[in-house]
Motif scaffolding. Structure first.
Motif, PDB file in Angstrom:
ATOM      1  N   ALA A 177       0.776  -1.304  -0.084  1.00 17.18           N
ATOM      2  CA  ALA A 177       0.048   0.412  -0.064  1.00 17.18           C
ATOM      3  C   ALA A 177       0.687   1.313   0.370  1.00 17.18           C
ATOM      4  O   ALA A 177       2.164   1.328   0.375  1.00 17.18           O
ATOM      5  CB  ALA A 177      -0.865  -0.196   1.112  1.00 17.18           C
ATOM      6  N   SER A 178       1.077   2.704  -0.154  1.00 21.85           N
ATOM      7  CA  SER A 178       1.130   3.788  -0.176  1.00 21.85           C
ATOM      8  C   SER A 178       1.661   3.988   0.990  1.00 21.85           C
ATOM      9  O   SER A 178       0.924   3.780   1.862  1.00 21.85           O
ATOM     10  CB  SER A 178      -0.216   4.865  -0.685  1.00 21.85           C
ATOM     11  OG  SER A 178       0.883   6.044  -0.962  1.00 21.85           O
ATOM     12  N   ASP A 181       0.429   7.962   1.312  1.00 15.46           N
ATOM     13  CA  ASP A 181      -0.668   8.477   0.836  1.00 15.46           C
ATOM     14  C   ASP A 181      -1.667   7.618   1.243  1.00 15.46           C
ATOM     15  O   ASP A 181      -2.123   6.705   1.169  1.00 15.46           O
ATOM     16  CB  ASP A 181      -0.971   9.241  -0.514  1.00 15.46           C
ATOM     17  CG  ASP A 181      -2.006   9.969  -0.643  1.00 15.46           C
ATOM     18  OD1 ASP A 181      -2.801   9.662   0.126  1.00 15.46           O
ATOM     19  OD2 ASP A 181      -2.883   9.731  -1.719  1.00 15.46           O
ATOM     20  N   ARG A 182      -1.536   7.666   3.019  1.00 16.77           N
ATOM     21  CA  ARG A 182      -2.077   5.962   3.542  1.00 16.77           C
ATOM     22  C   ARG A 182      -3.811   6.118   3.230  1.00 16.77           C
ATOM     23  O   ARG A 182      -4.320   7.086   3.109  1.00 16.77           O
ATOM     24  CB  ARG A 182      -2.424   5.550   4.590  1.00 16.77           C
ATOM     25  CG  ARG A 182      -0.732   5.279   5.250  1.00 16.77           C
ATOM     26  CD  ARG A 182      -0.593   4.290   4.986  1.00 16.77           C
ATOM     27  NE  ARG A 182       0.920   3.674   4.827  1.00 16.77           N
ATOM     28  CZ  ARG A 182       0.905   2.332   5.051  1.00 16.77           C
ATOM     29  NH1 ARG A 182       0.777   1.849   4.738  1.00 16.77           N
ATOM     30  NH2 ARG A 182       2.416   2.537   5.611  1.00 16.77           N
ATOM     31  N   ALA A 183      -4.443   6.027   2.975  1.00 13.29           N
ATOM     32  CA  ALA A 183      -6.557   5.780   2.797  1.00 13.29           C
ATOM     33  C   ALA A 183      -6.558   4.824   3.466  1.00 13.29           C
ATOM     34  O   ALA A 183      -6.611   3.816   4.232  1.00 13.29           O
ATOM     35  CB  ALA A 183      -6.591   4.714   1.441  1.00 13.29           C
ATOM     36  N   MET A 186      -8.641   0.272   1.632  1.00 14.05           N
ATOM     37  CA  MET A 186      -7.701  -0.653   0.845  1.00 14.05           C
ATOM     38  C   MET A 186      -7.906  -0.206  -0.583  1.00 14.05           C
ATOM     39  O   MET A 186      -7.484   0.533  -1.374  1.00 14.05           O
ATOM     40  CB  MET A 186      -7.713  -1.999   1.206  1.00 14.05           C
ATOM     41  CG  MET A 186      -6.328  -3.003   0.252  1.00 14.05           C
ATOM     42  SD  MET A 186      -4.507  -2.231   0.648  1.00 14.05           S
ATOM     43  CE  MET A 186      -4.525  -2.965   2.062  1.00 14.05           C
ATOM     44  N   GLN A 188      -9.312   2.304  -1.764  1.00 14.60           N
ATOM     45  CA  GLN A 188      -9.385   4.127  -2.014  1.00 14.60           C
ATOM     46  C   GLN A 188      -7.463   4.214  -1.898  1.00 14.60           C
ATOM     47  O   GLN A 188      -7.199   5.398  -1.895  1.00 14.60           O
ATOM     48  CB  GLN A 188      -9.909   4.617  -0.632  1.00 14.60           C
ATOM     49  CG  GLN A 188     -11.349   4.419  -1.109  1.00 14.60           C
ATOM     50  CD  GLN A 188     -11.900   5.022   0.595  1.00 14.60           C
ATOM     51  OE1 GLN A 188     -10.783   5.327   1.442  1.00 14.60           O
ATOM     52  NE2 GLN A 188     -13.331   5.328   0.566  1.00 14.60           N
ATOM     53  N   ASP A 189      -6.721   2.846  -1.936  1.00 16.27           N
ATOM     54  CA  ASP A 189      -4.983   3.018  -1.853  1.00 16.27           C
ATOM     55  C   ASP A 189      -5.075   3.735  -3.208  1.00 16.27           C
ATOM     56  O   ASP A 189      -4.875   3.124  -3.917  1.00 16.27           O
ATOM     57  CB  ASP A 189      -4.793   1.979  -0.698  1.00 16.27           C
ATOM     58  CG  ASP A 189      -3.480   2.328  -0.787  1.00 16.27           C
ATOM     59  OD1 ASP A 189      -3.069   3.178  -0.025  1.00 16.27           O
ATOM     60  OD2 ASP A 189      -2.085   1.848  -1.800  1.00 16.27           O
ATOM     61  N   ARG A 190      -3.507   4.588  -2.901  1.00 15.15           N
ATOM     62  CA  ARG A 190      -3.000   4.917  -4.765  1.00 15.15           C
ATOM     63  C   ARG A 190      -2.791   4.073  -5.047  1.00 15.15           C
ATOM     64  O   ARG A 190      -2.928   3.651  -6.685  1.00 15.15           O
ATOM     65  CB  ARG A 190      -2.549   5.565  -4.575  1.00 15.15           C
ATOM     66  CG  ARG A 190      -1.752   6.725  -5.698  1.00 15.15           C
ATOM     67  CD  ARG A 190      -1.056   7.564  -5.346  1.00 15.15           C
ATOM     68  NE  ARG A 190      -0.049   8.167  -6.147  1.00 15.15           N
ATOM     69  CZ  ARG A 190       1.357   7.742  -6.845  1.00 15.15           C
ATOM     70  NH1 ARG A 190       2.204   6.334  -5.693  1.00 15.15           N
ATOM     71  NH2 ARG A 190       1.755   8.360  -7.867  1.00 15.15           N
ATOM     72  N   GLN A 191      -1.102   2.918  -4.891  1.00 10.35           N
ATOM     73  CA  GLN A 191      -1.169   1.741  -5.356  1.00 10.35           C
ATOM     74  C   GLN A 191      -2.161   0.753  -5.375  1.00 10.35           C
ATOM     75  O   GLN A 191      -1.646  -0.338  -6.128  1.00 10.35           O
ATOM     76  CB  GLN A 191       0.099   1.467  -3.897  1.00 10.35           C
ATOM     77  CG  GLN A 191       1.058   2.648  -3.544  1.00 10.35           C
ATOM     78  CD  GLN A 191       2.412   2.881  -5.590  1.00 10.35           C
ATOM     79  OE1 GLN A 191       2.453   1.878  -6.094  1.00 10.35           O
ATOM     80  NE2 GLN A 191       2.660   4.034  -5.577  1.00 10.35           N
ATOM     81  N   LEU A 225      -0.900  -5.690  -0.491  1.00  8.22           N
ATOM     82  CA  LEU A 225      -2.212  -5.551  -1.117  1.00  8.22           C
ATOM     83  C   LEU A 225      -2.780  -6.537  -1.371  1.00  8.22           C
ATOM     84  O   LEU A 225      -3.820  -6.660  -1.665  1.00  8.22           O
ATOM     85  CB  LEU A 225      -2.295  -4.464  -2.686  1.00  8.22           C
ATOM     86  CG  LEU A 225      -1.142  -3.324  -2.700  1.00  8.22           C
ATOM     87  CD1 LEU A 225      -1.368  -2.684  -4.422  1.00  8.22           C
ATOM     88  CD2 LEU A 225      -1.999  -2.624  -1.529  1.00  8.22           C
ATOM     89  N   SER A 243      -7.159  -8.632  -0.999  1.00  8.05           N
ATOM     90  CA  SER A 243      -6.021  -8.348   0.648  1.00  8.05           C
ATOM     91  C   SER A 243      -5.754  -9.131   1.028  1.00  8.05           C
ATOM     92  O   SER A 243      -4.564  -9.391   0.833  1.00  8.05           O
ATOM     93  CB  SER A 243      -6.308  -7.405   1.282  1.00  8.05           C
ATOM     94  OG  SER A 243      -7.608  -7.585   2.485  1.00  8.05           O
TER      95      SER A 243
END
Length: 293
Positions: A177-178, A181-183, A186, A188-191, A225, A243
């Motif tokens: 995961a990012s 920029d923690r979401a 999961m 919504q996570d950028r990575q 992820l 996940s």
């Protein structure tokens, strides 16, 4: 019809433990009827625990590419084709041991193909030496290629394999995961978004089948992820995990599916390499930014 499987699973620094986990996953894939199985990067010995400042004291064990661990997985594979990632010992130089982030594709007949991760993010560039190319190879399940996580960020990686005849690419990842920029979730996570986007785009733009395996769980400061998947040549997700650990399994007809995808628009034949002015490696004037992984 060929049944493909991609795994999401957690691995550790304990190679004996990892080999047993690999054995269990191969057994489950065999029971599911899979002919090809992709395991994550770091399936033997795990991955680094910190992407930005990896500790020299906490690196994955460097394994002999011809050693007993790879031979053990080949014996487990038997009639199946199994791809997995690990840290490869590449000898020594003036700076000490040379390590590669590497992958092997094996069956009961031995090693069918190898790959060393070419694209190294800044934080791990001092840990792993970069590989020097991409090449497809023949297997009982057809012509394949392999990539290792950050490689798939670069369209050229998969394109070279497709041009070399690969109709199936296995991308083996330890993708977290990012970090910046923690979401809250999961999804919504950028990575997580980029991980799925690259899988689908690389399959669709080359009109090939795609296996994406990834670590799950935690390793040091990283939260992996999962999200293993099988992707069709139109970019459609045919099977996936989320996940947690598990197997994404899908039945495919490679010749029929790829021929159908290329029936009207054939991306490889329609290329115009003479017009791609930066394809020779010339750098843009301004960097576009640096990725996390």
């Amino acid at each position: 019809m060929v049944r493909l499987a991609a795994a999401a699973a957690a691995f550790t620094r304990d190679v004996a433990f990892d080999l047993e986990r690999v054995r269990v996953i191969i057994t489950h894939a065999r029971e599911a009827g899979a002919a090809v199985l992709a395991l994550p990067d770091g399936a033997l010995g795990g991955y680094v625990h910190d992407l930005r400042n990896p500790s020299p004291d906490e690196l994955p064990p460097a394994l002999d590419p011809h050693g007993p661990e790879i031979r053990a997985v080949a014996a487990m594979a038997g009639e199946m084709v199994v791809c997995l990632g690990y840290c490869e010992y590449g000898g020594s130089d003036d700076g000490g041991p040379v390590r590669y982030n590497a992958a092997a594709c094996v069956s009961g007949d031995g090693v069918l193909g190898r790959h060393r991760k070419v694209h190294q993010p800044a934080g791990v560039a001092g840990v792993f030496r970069g590989g020097e190319g991409f090449a497809a190879f023949d297997t009982p399940a057809g012509r394949m290629g392999m990539l290792i996580d950050h490689d798939k960020t670069f369209p050229e990686s998969a394109r070279v394999l497709a041009l070399d005849g690969a109709e199936l690419v296995a991308c083996l990842s330890a993708w977290p995961a990012s970090l910046t920029d923690r979401a809250p979730r999961m999804a919504q996570d950028r990575q997580a978004r980029l991980f799925d986007l690259y899988d689908q785009a690389r399959a669709a733009e080359n009109q090939i089948l795609w296996l994406s395996a990834n670590q799950s769980g935690r390793g040091g400061s990283l939260h992996f992820l999962g999200r293993a998947k099988v992707v069709g040549p139109g970019g459609e997700i045919l099977a996936r995990t989320w996940s947690k650990g598990g197997l994404a399994v899908a039945d495919v007809e490679p010749d029929l599916m790829i021929t159908s995808a290329r029936a009207v628009l054939h991306h490889l034949k329609e290329r115009r390499p003479d017009t791609y002015r930066d394809a020779g490696g010339r750098q843009p004037a301004e960097p576009a930014g640096r990725g996390e992984h």
